[in-house]
Scaffold this motif. Structure first.
Motif, PDB file in Angstrom:
ATOM      1  N   ILE A 134       0.848  -1.213   0.000  1.00  0.00           N
ATOM      2  CA  ILE A 134       0.000   0.000   0.000  1.00  0.00           C
ATOM      3  C   ILE A 134       0.870   1.245   0.000  1.00  0.00           C
ATOM      4  CG2 ILE A 134      -1.639   1.356   1.371  1.00  0.00           C
ATOM      5  CD1 ILE A 134      -2.814  -1.337   2.343  1.00  0.00           C
ATOM      6  N   LEU A 135       1.916   1.234   0.832  1.00  0.00           N
ATOM      7  CA  LEU A 135       2.795   2.402   0.931  1.00  0.00           C
ATOM      8  C   LEU A 135       3.471   2.688  -0.411  1.00  0.00           C
ATOM      9  CD1 LEU A 135       3.841   4.503   3.002  1.00  0.00           C
ATOM     10  CD2 LEU A 135       5.806   3.004   3.358  1.00  0.00           C
ATOM     11  N   LYS A 136       3.858   1.643  -1.121  1.00  0.00           N
ATOM     12  CA  LYS A 136       4.534   1.821  -2.414  1.00  0.00           C
ATOM     13  C   LYS A 136       3.609   2.388  -3.485  1.00  0.00           C
ATOM     14  CE  LYS A 136       8.110  -1.724  -1.901  1.00  0.00           C
ATOM     15  NZ  LYS A 136       8.588  -3.057  -2.351  1.00  0.00           N
ATOM     16  N   SER A 137       2.307   2.348  -3.248  1.00  0.00           N
ATOM     17  CA  SER A 137       1.355   2.887  -4.232  1.00  0.00           C
ATOM     18  C   SER A 137       1.312   4.405  -4.231  1.00  0.00           C
ATOM     19  CB  SER A 137      -0.047   2.331  -3.958  1.00  0.00           C
ATOM     20  OG  SER A 137      -0.596   2.890  -2.765  1.00  0.00           O
ATOM     21  N   PRO A 152       3.199   8.243  -4.309  1.00  0.00           N
ATOM     22  CA  PRO A 152       4.400   8.823  -4.923  1.00  0.00           C
ATOM     23  C   PRO A 152       5.586   8.809  -3.954  1.00  0.00           C
ATOM     24  CG  PRO A 152       2.479  10.209  -5.335  1.00  0.00           C
ATOM     25  CD  PRO A 152       2.054   9.161  -4.350  1.00  0.00           C
ATOM     26  N   LEU A 153       6.770   8.601  -4.491  1.00  0.00           N
ATOM     27  CA  LEU A 153       7.980   8.458  -3.675  1.00  0.00           C
ATOM     28  C   LEU A 153       8.208   9.663  -2.766  1.00  0.00           C
ATOM     29  CD1 LEU A 153      10.469   6.769  -2.996  1.00  0.00           C
ATOM     30  CD2 LEU A 153      11.665   7.903  -4.887  1.00  0.00           C
ATOM     31  N   GLU A 154       7.895  10.878  -3.284  1.00  0.00           N
ATOM     32  CA  GLU A 154       8.140  12.076  -2.465  1.00  0.00           C
ATOM     33  C   GLU A 154       7.278  12.118  -1.202  1.00  0.00           C
ATOM     34  OE1 GLU A 154       5.363  13.456  -5.870  1.00  0.00           O
ATOM     35  OE2 GLU A 154       7.100  12.122  -5.603  1.00  0.00           O
ATOM     36  N   LEU A 155       6.210  11.305  -1.168  1.00  0.00           N
ATOM     37  CA  LEU A 155       5.350  11.264   0.021  1.00  0.00           C
ATOM     38  C   LEU A 155       5.723  10.139   0.981  1.00  0.00           C
ATOM     39  CD1 LEU A 155       1.812  11.873  -1.563  1.00  0.00           C
ATOM     40  CD2 LEU A 155       3.521  13.550  -0.812  1.00  0.00           C
ATOM     41  N   THR A 156       6.641   9.264   0.562  1.00  0.00           N
ATOM     42  CA  THR A 156       6.960   8.084   1.378  1.00  0.00           C
ATOM     43  C   THR A 156       8.441   7.945   1.714  1.00  0.00           C
ATOM     44  OG1 THR A 156       7.243   6.666  -0.569  1.00  0.00           O
ATOM     45  CG2 THR A 156       5.022   6.831   0.352  1.00  0.00           C
ATOM     46  N   GLN A 157       9.254   8.886   1.229  1.00  0.00           N
ATOM     47  CA  GLN A 157      10.692   8.732   1.448  1.00  0.00           C
ATOM     48  C   GLN A 157      11.083   8.861   2.921  1.00  0.00           C
ATOM     49  OE1 GLN A 157      12.265  11.672  -1.159  1.00  0.00           O
ATOM     50  NE2 GLN A 157      11.472  13.425  -0.013  1.00  0.00           N
ATOM     51  N   HIS A 158      10.169   9.418   3.727  1.00  0.00           N
ATOM     52  CA  HIS A 158      10.406   9.532   5.165  1.00  0.00           C
ATOM     53  C   HIS A 158      10.198   8.211   5.888  1.00  0.00           C
ATOM     54  CE1 HIS A 158       6.066   9.559   4.725  1.00  0.00           C
ATOM     55  NE2 HIS A 158       6.013   9.093   5.964  1.00  0.00           N
ATOM     56  N   ALA A 159       9.575   7.238   5.204  1.00  0.00           N
ATOM     57  CA  ALA A 159       8.981   6.077   5.877  1.00  0.00           C
ATOM     58  C   ALA A 159      10.004   5.152   6.522  1.00  0.00           C
ATOM     59  CB  ALA A 159       8.130   5.292   4.886  1.00  0.00           C
ATOM     60  N   ASP A 160       9.600   4.617   7.680  1.00  0.00           N
ATOM     61  CA  ASP A 160      10.345   3.574   8.377  1.00  0.00           C
ATOM     62  C   ASP A 160       9.536   2.283   8.182  1.00  0.00           C
ATOM     63  OD1 ASP A 160      11.380   1.751  10.186  1.00  0.00           O
ATOM     64  OD2 ASP A 160      11.752   3.237  11.738  1.00  0.00           O
ATOM     65  N   LEU A 161      10.096   1.323   7.484  1.00  0.00           N
ATOM     66  CA  LEU A 161       9.363   0.103   7.131  1.00  0.00           C
ATOM     67  C   LEU A 161       9.565  -1.026   8.141  1.00  0.00           C
ATOM     68  CD1 LEU A 161      10.247  -0.051   3.301  1.00  0.00           C
ATOM     69  CD2 LEU A 161       8.463   1.285   4.423  1.00  0.00           C
ATOM     70  N   SER A 162      10.150  -0.719   9.279  1.00  0.00           N
ATOM     71  CA  SER A 162      10.599  -1.778  10.189  1.00  0.00           C
ATOM     72  C   SER A 162       9.509  -2.396  11.049  1.00  0.00           C
ATOM     73  CB  SER A 162      11.707  -1.234  11.107  1.00  0.00           C
ATOM     74  OG  SER A 162      11.192  -0.207  11.942  1.00  0.00           O
TER      75      SER A 162
END
Length: 311
Positions: A143-146, A148-158
């Motif tokens: 879902i997160l990958k859906s 845009p990258l500029e909205l998710t580059q902050h993300a911690d996937l851990s």
């Protein structure tokens, strides 16, 4: 180059003596305390939150403190509200050339100051969270990958919890513009208090016994009688959660003491884990052993702070 303003920080797990040390430092350095405790903001929650307001009096002098007793019991308080309140006090003290001393054990609050992520201002989307809780962790990553990258580059996937927050942020940013707030630059000196795990456990249990004797159960009973929702008190956790269960007849007194003691010790362990995470995120913490004499501890911290300030 923008001016940096000093901030002395005293952090550590519950029952580590943070307040006592911070008050001594405030007296010696003509500073004022800013609390970073998620529950001490509430009025009439004194014993259960360990406010120990008498500790703010030293050698006949009242050490000023901030962000304690600023909200009514029964309300909610979050990290963004803390940030706004913190910077309001910090800017006032700095403008008067008074040293702010941030003291507490709520790691998320303190970390929000060091990182100053504007994303903490993004509100919770409860319906979205409810829907996402039904997903598996890999599904959350898809879902997160859906977005845009500029909205998710902050993300911690851990972790599951952090992925949900990352999606919540990305969803908000898809429909709203986030305006960055200019904050004063902070130059922190962070003091961390640590001790032998067995000794820390003894301190925690001794402190719990003392609070029970001081009337902690009666304090919770009084809040309920004033109309504070039992579910809200349970939400505050630890002492409030277990004492509400005791007052409702779910636990007897022996079970209350046993389960509360275990829960507080586990909480202290989680606090230390969060402080170590802060170090991994780049926060330099200067650790000091609280098992030594309190005068020696104070002397060591003062010497370290003065060396840092003059370096």
């Amino acid at each position: 180059m923008d001016q940096e303003y000093p901030l002395l920080v005293v952090l550590g797990p519950t029952a580590s003596g943070k307040t006592k040390l911070a008050v001594r430092l405030a007296e010696a350095l003509q500073g004022e305390l800013i609390s970073a405790d998620s529950r001490q903001v509430f009025k009439d929650m004194d014993i259960g939150t360990g406010k120990d307001l008498k500790e703010y009096e030293l050698n006949g002098q009242q050490i000023p403190y901030h962000l304690i007793n600023i909200r009514e019991a029964g309300g909610k308080y979050n990290v963004n509200e803390f940030k706004e309140d913190f910077y309001r006090v910090f800017e006032d003290l700095s403008s008067r050339e008074v040293l702010p001393i941030l003291c507490g054990g709520t790691g998320m609050y303190m970390h929000s100051v060091f990182q100053d992520h504007e994303y903490t201002a993004i509100p919770v989307n409860e319906p979205l969270r409810v829907a996402l809780r039904l997903k598996e962790i890999e599904g959350l990553r898809i879902i997160l990958k859906s977005y845009p990258l500029e909205l998710t580059q902050h993300a911690d996937l851990s972790s599951f919890k952090r992925l949900i927050r990352a999606i919540e942020i990305a969803e908000y940013l898809s429909h709203h513009e986030l305006i960055a707030v200019k904050r004063p630059l902070i130059k922190p000196f962070v003091v961390g208090l640590t001790s032998d795990v067995r000794l820390r456990r003894k301190k925690i249990l001794r402190r719990m016994e003392a609070r029970l004797e001081e009337g902690m159960i009666e304090e919770v009973k009084g809040l309920l009688e004033k109309g504070v929702d039992p579910e809200v008190l349970t939400f505050y956790g630890l002492e409030y959660k277990f004492i509400v269960a005791y007052l409702s007849g779910t636990l007897d007194y022996g079970e209350l003491k046993l389960q509360l003691g275990i829960a507080i010790c586990q909480f202290a362990k989680r606090q230390m884990t969060f402080f170590r995470k802060m170090e991994k995120d780049g926060v330099a913490i200067h650790w000091f052993d609280t098992d030594q004499d309190s005068d020696q501890l104070f002397k060591q911290v003062m010497e370290a702070y003065i060396r840092w300030k003059t370096s």
